[in-house]
Design a protein around this motif. Structure first.
Motif, PDB file in Angstrom:
ATOM      1  N   VAL A  35       0.847  -1.188   0.000  1.00 22.75           N
ATOM      2  CA  VAL A  35       0.000   0.000   0.000  1.00 22.75           C
ATOM      3  C   VAL A  35       0.886   1.242   0.000  1.00 22.75           C
ATOM      4  CG1 VAL A  35      -1.814   1.269   1.196  1.00 22.75           C
ATOM      5  CG2 VAL A  35      -1.782  -1.235   1.293  1.00 22.75           C
ATOM      6  N   ASP A  82      -7.289  -1.846   6.348  1.00 21.88           N
ATOM      7  CA  ASP A  82      -7.453  -1.014   5.160  1.00 21.88           C
ATOM      8  C   ASP A  82      -8.883  -0.486   5.176  1.00 21.88           C
ATOM      9  OD1 ASP A  82      -7.652   0.155   2.700  1.00 21.88           O
ATOM     10  OD2 ASP A  82      -6.675  -1.474   1.614  1.00 21.88           O
ATOM     11  N   ARG A  85     -11.675  -0.859   2.456  1.00 19.77           N
ATOM     12  CA  ARG A  85     -12.347  -2.140   2.229  1.00 19.77           C
ATOM     13  C   ARG A  85     -13.751  -2.170   2.823  1.00 19.77           C
ATOM     14  NH1 ARG A  85      -8.908  -6.720   1.465  1.00 19.77           N
ATOM     15  NH2 ARG A  85     -10.286  -7.947   2.803  1.00 19.77           N
ATOM     16  N   ARG A 251      -6.477   6.416   5.502  1.00 19.36           N
ATOM     17  CA  ARG A 251      -6.337   5.245   4.620  1.00 19.36           C
ATOM     18  C   ARG A 251      -6.178   3.945   5.408  1.00 19.36           C
ATOM     19  NH1 ARG A 251      -3.727   4.050  -0.398  1.00 19.36           N
ATOM     20  NH2 ARG A 251      -4.426   1.940  -0.930  1.00 19.36           N
ATOM     21  N   LEU A 252      -5.286   3.958   6.387  1.00 20.54           N
ATOM     22  CA  LEU A 252      -4.961   2.744   7.125  1.00 20.54           C
ATOM     23  C   LEU A 252      -5.016   2.998   8.627  1.00 20.54           C
ATOM     24  CD1 LEU A 252      -1.773   1.540   5.176  1.00 20.54           C
ATOM     25  CD2 LEU A 252      -4.119   0.720   4.865  1.00 20.54           C
TER      26      LEU A 252
END
Length: 288
Positions: A35, A82, A85, A251-252
């Motif tokens: 990523v 993530d 998702r 994002r994460l």
């Protein structure tokens, strides 16, 4: 300075000793996903920002690889969620259920027992933080030195009056503490009546695309009540919803490395939805 020798000498040994079998325990027999992240997010950064963006932070040095497409066997492997998702909270709940059928029932039981989750100011709950950190000498991540050494005044200066929580000025670079509270009329923190007891907390650090659990801990008397899963799920739901600027565009969600802690910690991360990835960033290569 205590951090860097550990990063340079101990963490490479952990990666060599533990990575292969821990990946196998998670069902990975090939390369993990890669990523690309941007920890600076210059276009979204707003003053006053606490980050000096000319200097690569330790978080990035520790977890973000310098080159895409090339594995580094001496670098810790991040465990992340993530967030892209999961289009909504229901999708994340479905993922939790797929990992363990016991997770959601534990969370719902904690909710029925009156536990609530929200962000808070450290100064307003210093003594409860101290009680949590000193409630156990050993945890899944290893020995807890605070059990013997920590004094309340080392955490923060306790508040002498009630203060409301305020969201950070910069939406993409911040530190926020989230806690699990149990209502308790008349309960005090030093001089201040707060009417609730803090029983678990997580210290979160956002660095652009990454939101990192830098510390997560619950009081021993409440761990069996599902408070840590309740706390974690509420935070992920907040990030997925993205209703406030501080959550938007994350994002994460990172919680340490695959190689950290004992087997019980790895199991908890798996059930909580974390998975191994390689994070890469061009900015690290440019600054390295």
């Amino acid at each position: 300075m205590r951090f860097r020798p550990y990063q340079w000498f101990v963490e490479p040994l952990l990666a060599l000793a533990l990575r292969r079998r821990r990946l196998a325990a998670l069902g990975f027999d090939g390369p993990v996903p890669e990523v690309a992240i941007d920890w600076r997010r210059e276009a979204d950064c707003e003053a006053p920002c606490p980050v000096v963006k000319s200097k690569v932070p330790r978080l990035v040095e520790r977890y973000v690889a310098r080159r895409a497409g090339r594995d580094d066997p001496l670098r810790l492997m991040p465990m992340v969620i993530d967030l892209a998702r999961y289009p909504d909270a229901a999708a994340f709940d479905a993922a939790l259920k797929a990992r363990s059928t016991r997770t959601l029932p534990k969370i719902r039981k904690a909710e029925r027992e009156g536990y609530v989750v929200r962000p808070f100011l450290v100064q307003s709950h210093v003594f409860d933080i101290h009680a949590i950190r000193t409630s156990m000498p050993m945890r899944s991540a290893g020995p807890v030195l605070d059990y013997w050494l920590l004094k309340p005044e080392k955490i923060a200066t306790p508040a002498t009056q009630r203060h409301d929580f305020g969201w950070p000025a910069c939406p993409v670079h911040w530190i926020i503490w989230w806690g699990v509270f149990l209502p308790e009329p008349g309960y005090r923190q030093g001089e201040v009546e707060v009417g609730e007891r803090l029983v678990a907390f997580v210290k979160m650090w956002r660095m652009g695309d990454i939101v990192h659990y830098t510390e997560i801990m619950g009081h021993r008397d409440h761990l069996e009540k599902g408070v840590m899963l309740l706390l974690h799920r509420a935070i992920v739901q907040w990030l997925i919803a993205g209703e406030l600027a501080a959550a938007q565009g994350a994002r994460l969600l990172l919680y340490g490395a695959l190689e950290h802690g004992r087997a019980g910690l790895l199991t908890w991360k798996k059930r909580a939805g974390f998975r191994p990835v390689r994070m890469v960033a061009d900015a690290v290569e440019a600054d390295g």
